[in-house]
Structure formats: C-alpha cells, structure tokens
Write a protein that holds these residues in place. Structure first.
Motif, PDB file in Angstrom:
ATOM      1  N   GLU A  28      96.288 100.182  70.182  1.00 17.88           N
ATOM      2  CA  GLU A  28      96.988  99.107  70.881  1.00 17.88           C
ATOM      3  C   GLU A  28      96.148  98.572  72.042  1.00 17.88           C
ATOM      4  O   GLU A  28      96.028  97.353  72.225  1.00 17.88           O
ATOM      5  CB  GLU A  28      98.321  99.613  71.398  1.00 17.88           C
ATOM      6  N   LEU A  29      95.548  99.477  72.798  1.00 20.69           N
ATOM      7  CA  LEU A  29      94.757  99.055  73.947  1.00 20.69           C
ATOM      8  C   LEU A  29      93.403  98.484  73.531  1.00 20.69           C
ATOM      9  O   LEU A  29      92.907  97.544  74.161  1.00 20.69           O
ATOM     10  CB  LEU A  29      94.540 100.247  74.890  1.00 20.69           C
ATOM     11  N   GLY A  30      92.806  99.068  72.490  1.00 22.38           N
ATOM     12  CA  GLY A  30      91.462  98.662  72.099  1.00 22.38           C
ATOM     13  C   GLY A  30      91.408  97.461  71.198  1.00 22.38           C
ATOM     14  O   GLY A  30      90.421  96.707  71.219  1.00 22.38           O
ATOM     15  N   GLY A  31      92.434  97.250  70.387  1.00 23.06           N
ATOM     16  CA  GLY A  31      92.423  96.129  69.460  1.00 23.06           C
ATOM     17  C   GLY A  31      91.238  96.206  68.508  1.00 23.06           C
ATOM     18  O   GLY A  31      90.781  97.296  68.139  1.00 23.06           O
ATOM     19  N   PRO A  32      90.677  95.067  68.110  1.00 27.07           N
ATOM     20  CA  PRO A  32      89.541  95.057  67.175  1.00 27.07           C
ATOM     21  C   PRO A  32      88.298  95.737  67.730  1.00 27.07           C
ATOM     22  O   PRO A  32      87.395  96.098  66.963  1.00 27.07           O
ATOM     23  CB  PRO A  32      89.286  93.555  66.954  1.00 27.07           C
ATOM     24  N   ASN A  33      88.256  95.912  69.049  1.00 27.45           N
ATOM     25  CA  ASN A  33      87.106  96.569  69.664  1.00 27.45           C
ATOM     26  C   ASN A  33      87.074  98.065  69.346  1.00 27.45           C
ATOM     27  O   ASN A  33      86.033  98.707  69.450  1.00 27.45           O
ATOM     28  CB  ASN A  33      87.151  96.378  71.188  1.00 27.45           C
ATOM     29  N   CYS A  34      88.206  98.628  68.928  1.00 25.75           N
ATOM     30  CA  CYS A  34      88.285 100.052  68.579  1.00 25.75           C
ATOM     31  C   CYS A  34      87.868 100.233  67.120  1.00 25.75           C
ATOM     32  O   CYS A  34      88.600  99.849  66.206  1.00 25.75           O
ATOM     33  CB  CYS A  34      89.695 100.588  68.814  1.00 25.75           C
ATOM     34  N   MET A  68      90.005  98.499  79.435  1.00 30.33           N
ATOM     35  CA  MET A  68      90.762  99.257  78.447  1.00 30.33           C
ATOM     36  C   MET A  68      90.810 100.739  78.827  1.00 30.33           C
ATOM     37  O   MET A  68      91.859 101.391  78.741  1.00 30.33           O
ATOM     38  CB  MET A  68      90.120  99.083  77.061  1.00 30.33           C
ATOM     39  N   LEU A  69      89.691 101.269  79.292  1.00 26.78           N
ATOM     40  CA  LEU A  69      89.652 102.672  79.695  1.00 26.78           C
ATOM     41  C   LEU A  69      90.532 102.911  80.914  1.00 26.78           C
ATOM     42  O   LEU A  69      91.158 103.970  81.041  1.00 26.78           O
ATOM     43  CB  LEU A  69      88.210 103.096  79.991  1.00 26.78           C
ATOM     44  N   ARG A  70      90.590 101.927  81.808  1.00 30.41           N
ATOM     45  CA  ARG A  70      91.456 102.062  82.976  1.00 30.41           C
ATOM     46  C   ARG A  70      92.912 102.170  82.569  1.00 30.41           C
ATOM     47  O   ARG A  70      93.683 102.976  83.116  1.00 30.41           O
ATOM     48  CB  ARG A  70      91.253 100.856  83.895  1.00 30.41           C
ATOM     49  N   GLY A  80      97.907 114.976  78.722  1.00 34.06           N
ATOM     50  CA  GLY A  80      97.700 116.370  79.084  1.00 34.06           C
ATOM     51  C   GLY A  80      98.868 117.245  78.684  1.00 34.06           C
ATOM     52  O   GLY A  80      98.690 118.350  78.165  1.00 34.06           O
ATOM     53  N   LYS A  81     100.076 116.753  78.911  1.00 35.29           N
ATOM     54  CA  LYS A  81     101.262 117.512  78.521  1.00 35.29           C
ATOM     55  C   LYS A  81     101.355 117.665  77.007  1.00 35.29           C
ATOM     56  O   LYS A  81     101.921 118.647  76.511  1.00 35.29           O
ATOM     57  CB  LYS A  81     102.516 116.823  79.056  1.00 35.29           C
ATOM     58  N   ALA A  82     100.786 116.700  76.288  1.00 36.25           N
ATOM     59  CA  ALA A  82     100.789 116.764  74.824  1.00 36.25           C
ATOM     60  C   ALA A  82      99.605 117.557  74.274  1.00 36.25           C
ATOM     61  O   ALA A  82      99.414 117.617  73.056  1.00 36.25           O
ATOM     62  CB  ALA A  82     100.766 115.347  74.244  1.00 36.25           C
ATOM     63  N   LYS A  83      98.829 118.174  75.162  1.00 36.74           N
ATOM     64  CA  LYS A  83      97.671 118.989  74.784  1.00 36.74           C
ATOM     65  C   LYS A  83      96.565 118.160  74.148  1.00 36.74           C
ATOM     66  O   LYS A  83      95.884 118.611  73.210  1.00 36.74           O
ATOM     67  CB  LYS A  83      98.086 120.140  73.847  1.00 36.74           C
ATOM     68  N   ILE A  84      96.381 116.950  74.673  1.00 37.81           N
ATOM     69  CA  ILE A  84      95.313 116.079  74.197  1.00 37.81           C
ATOM     70  C   ILE A  84      94.364 115.795  75.350  1.00 37.81           C
ATOM     71  O   ILE A  84      94.774 115.284  76.399  1.00 37.81           O
ATOM     72  CB  ILE A  84      95.883 114.758  73.633  1.00 37.81           C
ATOM     73  N   SER A  85      93.089 116.136  75.174  1.00 38.61           N
ATOM     74  CA  SER A  85      92.086 115.908  76.207  1.00 38.61           C
ATOM     75  C   SER A  85      91.712 114.435  76.283  1.00 38.61           C
ATOM     76  O   SER A  85      91.895 113.673  75.318  1.00 38.61           O
ATOM     77  CB  SER A  85      90.819 116.718  75.902  1.00 38.61           C
ATOM     78  N   ALA A  86      91.175 114.039  77.424  1.00 34.33           N
ATOM     79  CA  ALA A  86      90.616 112.691  77.539  1.00 34.33           C
ATOM     80  C   ALA A  86      89.510 112.539  76.503  1.00 34.33           C
ATOM     81  O   ALA A  86      88.634 113.406  76.386  1.00 34.33           O
ATOM     82  CB  ALA A  86      90.065 112.462  78.934  1.00 34.33           C
TER      83      ALA A  86
END
Length: 241
Positions: A28-34, A68-70, A80-86
């Motif tokens: 969603e944040l990255g759009g076609p750039n992802c 986008m990263l911001r 973090g609560k979902a146990k997913i790292s940056a």
C-alpha cells in the motif's frame, strides 16, 4: 492499486496473518515502486517460534523512497508486537553492486528465504570464493575485537555476558555458514547443524559456541572465555579454506 498475490504457504501458521498484514501495508505504501518482499531466516522455516524469534525480511524497491520509509516507520510498534522486524530496504542495483562487500549477508538470505510477493532477487545470486573468505576472516576478527571491548565495557558486571553473546551469535552463525560454503556445503543448515559440521570439519568440539546459541541461559566468565578462544581458533580456517 491492485496488490500482487502473497505467497504465504511456507510461513508457519501462527505468523501467516501478521505477515500478510505487513506485506499488504508495504504494498500500500510502496505502490508500483515496491518490486518484491522476501522473508528470510527462521521465519522461512517450520522452526520459527515467536517467543524466541522475529520475522526478518527484505523489501526491494525500484527507487529508494524516504517518504515511504518514514510512513512505514510509524508502524514500528505494531510490527514489533507482531514479532516482525524492521525490513532491510534494497534496490536491484544495490543487490547487484554489493555482493562483493556483503557476501555473507546475501548468502544468508539466499540459503533460506521465501519470496512473499514480486520477483525473487536472491535465488540466482552467485558468489566469489575470495569475497566469502575475506569477509569470513574479517567477521571473526571483528567479533573478537567486540568481545574484548565488551569485556571492558561490562566493568565487572558478568550478567552482561549473556546479552553480549546473544549479539555475537547472529553474526557468528552467518560467518560459520560462510566457512562451510567455502568447504562445499551450499545448503541451508540450522545453527546446531552448522556447529556440528564445523566440529566435524575441524576435528574439535565447540561447547562455547553451542552455549552461545542457547536461549534463556545465563552465561558466566567460563562461557565467555571458552567462546573467545574457540572463535580465535577458527580464524585460521577462513584463510585455509
């Protein structure tokens, strides 16, 4: 924007929904750039345990987008609560141009990953033997320097040895996998399997390294010195192999 399908089947059941939510938000944040999102490490294995591990990933963007990263950073507490790292953020050009500088990191991703969406930028990577050898030797020396500095910084507080060894363990297992790669073992192995193979190849036991990978364990002075001397002894392997 129509989101790409998410390949979630290889993720352990209790992490599938958090990972899908993460992927959807990045798309969603990255759009076609992802261009792609790849999970790697323990999250790509049945051994993932959210009480011990966090899910690591790489987001591949066509172009680095700080805005986008911001926005993604605002999700940090929730992730973090979902146990997913940056996630690591890369571009195709960065991947291609960094194989000589960070071969161990890219080898780690290649050996154990699942492409969640988009193209798989890591499956067909190839590595130069000299690059692997040089980084393996450098990492072992750097770990020893960090241990000496950490010992001084601990100022006699031996309870800090456990945290120090936990930090060392991740870098060390990556380096040991590099040494095994040099010796012909190209497939992914768990940490304990890696130590076992290293012991076989070197005809020595490595109790200090084994203890460094143990969760929820107190580490004392004897553990610290044993680990240090074992790593010091492995330095010569990087050059010999």
């Amino acid at each position: 924007m129509t989101q790409a399908a998410v390949n979630i089947d290889q993720i352990v059941q209790n992490m599938q929904e958090p990972v899908k939510t993460f992927v959807a938000r990045v798309q969603e944040l990255g759009g076609p750039n992802c261009l792609a999102i790849t999970a790697f490490g323990t999250i790509a294995t049945p051994a993932f345990d959210p009480t011990k591990h966090t899910a690591k990933s790489v987001v591949v963007l066509d172009q680095i987008d700080l805005s986008m990263l911001r926005e993604l950073a605002k999700e940090g507490v929730k992730l973090g609560k979902a146990k997913i790292s940056a996630p690591l953020i890369m571009t195709p050009g960065y991947i291609k141009g960094s194989l000589d500088a960070f071969p161990l990191e890219f080898l780690e991703i290649q050996q154990c990953h699942v492409c969640l969406m988009g193209a798989d930028f890591f499956k067909d990577l190839s590595f130069d033997t000299n690059h692997i050898r040089l980084q393996s030797e450098r990492e072992l020396k750097t770990i020893l320097i960090a241990m000496r500095q950490g010992l001084l910084a601990a100022a006699g507080r031996e309870k800090m040895f456990g945290a120090m060894e936990s930090d060392i363990a991740e870098r060390l297992i990556r380096t040991l996998r590099g040494l095994l790669w040099l010796h012909g073992t190209k497939d992914f192995l768990t940490a304990i399997q890696v130590v076992g193979h290293i012991e076989q190849e070197t005809d020595r036991t490595l109790p200090g390294i084994r203890k460094a990978f143990a969760y929820n364990r107190q580490h004392d002075w004897d553990d610290f010195t044993t680990l240090y001397h074992e790593i010091d002894g492995l330095k010569t392997l990087a050059d010999r192999w």
